[in-house]
Design an enzyme around this catalytic site. Structure first.
Site, PDB file in Angstrom:
ATOM      1  N   ASN A   1       1.012  -1.129   0.037  1.00 36.74           N
ATOM      2  CA  ASN A   1       0.168  -0.071   0.136  1.00 36.74           C
ATOM      3  C   ASN A   1       0.852   1.189  -0.031  1.00 36.74           C
ATOM      4  OD1 ASN A   1      -1.870   2.066   0.520  1.00 36.74           O
ATOM      5  ND2 ASN A   1      -2.766   1.293   2.345  1.00 36.74           N
TER       6      ASN A   1
ATOM      7  N   ARG B   1      -2.711  -1.860  -3.157  1.00 36.29           N
ATOM      8  CA  ARG B   1      -3.809  -0.939  -3.380  1.00 36.29           C
ATOM      9  C   ARG B   1      -3.599   0.269  -4.154  1.00 36.29           C
ATOM     10  NH1 ARG B   1      -4.200   3.722   0.465  1.00 36.29           N
ATOM     11  NH2 ARG B   1      -6.434   4.474   0.352  1.00 36.29           N
TER      12      ARG B   1
ATOM     13  N   HIS C   1     -12.384   4.626  -0.017  1.00 35.79           N
ATOM     14  CA  HIS C   1     -12.388   3.665   0.947  1.00 35.79           C
ATOM     15  C   HIS C   1     -13.438   2.285   0.390  1.00 35.79           C
ATOM     16  CE1 HIS C   1     -11.799   7.085   4.028  1.00 35.79           C
ATOM     17  NE2 HIS C   1     -10.646   6.566   3.860  1.00 35.79           N
TER      18      HIS C   1
ATOM     19  N   ARG D   1      -8.599  17.513   6.338  1.00 32.51           N
ATOM     20  CA  ARG D   1      -9.333  18.130   5.143  1.00 32.51           C
ATOM     21  C   ARG D   1     -10.782  18.755   5.925  1.00 32.51           C
ATOM     22  NH1 ARG D   1      -8.949  12.369   3.187  1.00 32.51           N
ATOM     23  NH2 ARG D   1      -6.776  12.176   2.212  1.00 32.51           N
TER      24      ARG D   1
ATOM     25  N   GLU E   1      -8.566  -4.301   5.085  1.00 30.42           N
ATOM     26  CA  GLU E   1      -8.367  -4.038   3.470  1.00 30.42           C
ATOM     27  C   GLU E   1      -7.446  -4.994   2.863  1.00 30.42           C
ATOM     28  OE1 GLU E   1      -8.835   0.845   2.976  1.00 30.42           O
ATOM     29  OE2 GLU E   1      -7.755   0.227   4.734  1.00 30.42           O
TER      30      GLU E   1
END
Length: 395
Positions: free
Chosen positions: A9, A88, A177, A237, A382
């Site tokens: 990842n 990923r 996601h 964010r 994940e």
């Protein structure tokens, strides 16, 4: 012989990795390299309960993957079980609606989507390039965060701007996601067998945060958009704000739109409001000591998460389950309680004792006895989804 998958990842400044075997259920080794491209780059390996950390002389993605290769060379019992490498990839645009075996055409597609994810996709492409070089002969698989949301209907993924921008440039909501949401949806059906025929709201809450409505096992709405900036308030964010703010911020600080967007991505959210930290744990500690700005930041996070869950619920026939996952979703009783209190219109009620005492890392049903929608905590995985996709494609 057991087959294992190396999962990589790649981020812009970090790289997570793991080797998973037994259909992804056993972790043979895992680790992380962070502060890449600085003189403080390190890589950490966790194997058989022991952690070792090494400083990287060269903090590049290639250096990290080289260290992983060298470690595997010294642990041939693990190396010889490898049958592939799973990557990923944040953005697959409209090009990729499922995981794929990587060839040059796929790499070109990942690079094309980099215009929507300039910090992530180039790093993914670099990680893939290095993995091909260092693990020749092993199949490489790309798993896309956006793929799960390709089931959204046009009325949900299109922006109300001139259609030529979608026709010519593919400007639309993509969502992220997705690998986490796909895992939660798949795993949840093993706990509640009929959940794939029910309405499920999932909140993936961490430094990056989003929500997703899952209707009959498919994504019907999600909060993130063409980039991960849209939607919930997050660690750094802002989430969704009036687009005019970009111009106003630019004028106020005498900066261009690119720098204004950078401020919304990197200096806003929990960090911007608290003026302390983007880490939920730090803010909860500060709140308990009386820091009003830390409390305000957490309360704003909860309100905005609840609003986006309610908005996504409009794509469901009914709300049967609410699931919390991600670092914050799994570990913050305060925010789970506050978010659910803002969803009382849906009769979503949790048991405060079950919520407060939910064991970390376990599946928990924290619903109050009189709550029709059931509320759950389910840790995401994940890496498992990436490993399973890789094994399926290789076989």
């Amino acid at each position: 012989m057991k087959q294992s998958i190396l999962v990589i990842n790649c981020g812009s400044s970090s790289l997570k990795f793991a080797v998973l075997s037994d259909e992804g259920t056993v972790t043979l080794v895992e680790g992380m390299a962070d502060r890449l491209n600085t003189n403080q780059s390190t890589i950490t390996f966790k194997h058989q309960g022991q952690k070792t950390q090494t400083t990287l002389d060269e903090g590049s993605h290639k250096s990290v993957v080289t260290h992983i290769k060298q470690w595997l060379d010294q642990h041939n019992d693990i190396k010889r079980t490898l049958v592939g490498v799973g990557h990923r990839v944040v953005h697959g645009g409209e090009t990729f609606s499922r995981s794929v075996l990587i060839n040059q055409e796929v790499i070109d597609g990942i690079n094309e989507c980099a215009k929507f994810a300039p910090l992530h996709n180039p790093a993914h492409a670099k990680g893939i390039e290095v993995a091909f070089e260092l693990f020749p002969g092993l199949p490489q698989i790309a798993v896309f965060d956006t793929a799960f949301h390709q089931t959204l209907l046009p009325e949900h993924y299109l922006y109300p701007i001139p259609m030529r921008f979608y026709r010519d440039h593919h400007f639309r909501k993509y969502g992220f996601h997705g690998t986490s949401y796909r895992y939660i949806s798949h795993f949840f059906s093993s706990i509640v067998p009929n959940s794939h025929r029910q309405g499920v709201l999932i909140a993936h809450l961490g430094n990056g945060a989003s929500v997703c409505a899952v209707n009959n096992g498919q994504s019907s709405d999600t909060s993130m958009g063409i980039t991960p900036l849209e939607g919930l308030m997050m660690g750094t964010r802002s989430g969704s704000v009036d687009p005019s703010l970009v111009a106003f911020i630019g004028q106020a600080d005498n900066i261009n739109s690119e720098k204004a967007l950078s401020l919304l991505n990197k200096k806003s959210g929990l960090l911007g409001i608290s003026e302390l930290s983007n880490d939920c744990r730090t803010l909860e500690e500060a709140m308990l000591l009386g820091d009003s700005k830390a409390k305000l930041a957490l309360d704003m996070f909860a309100v905005r998460t609840a609003k986006h869950l309610a908005s996504s619920a409009t794509t469901l026939d009914k709300v049967d389950h609410v699931i919390f996952t991600g670092g914050i979703g799994e570990n913050s009783p305060y925010l789970r309680d506050l978010i659910c209190s803002h969803l009382r219109v849906f009769n979503i009620c949790i048991d405060s004792q079950l919520n407060q005492n939910a064991p970390r890392g376990d599946v928990s049903n924290i619903s109050a006895s009189d709550s029709h929608p059931q509320t759950w905590i389910i840790p995401t995985n994940e890496e498992l989804m990436i490993a399973l996709d890789a094994l399926q494609l290789i076989r």
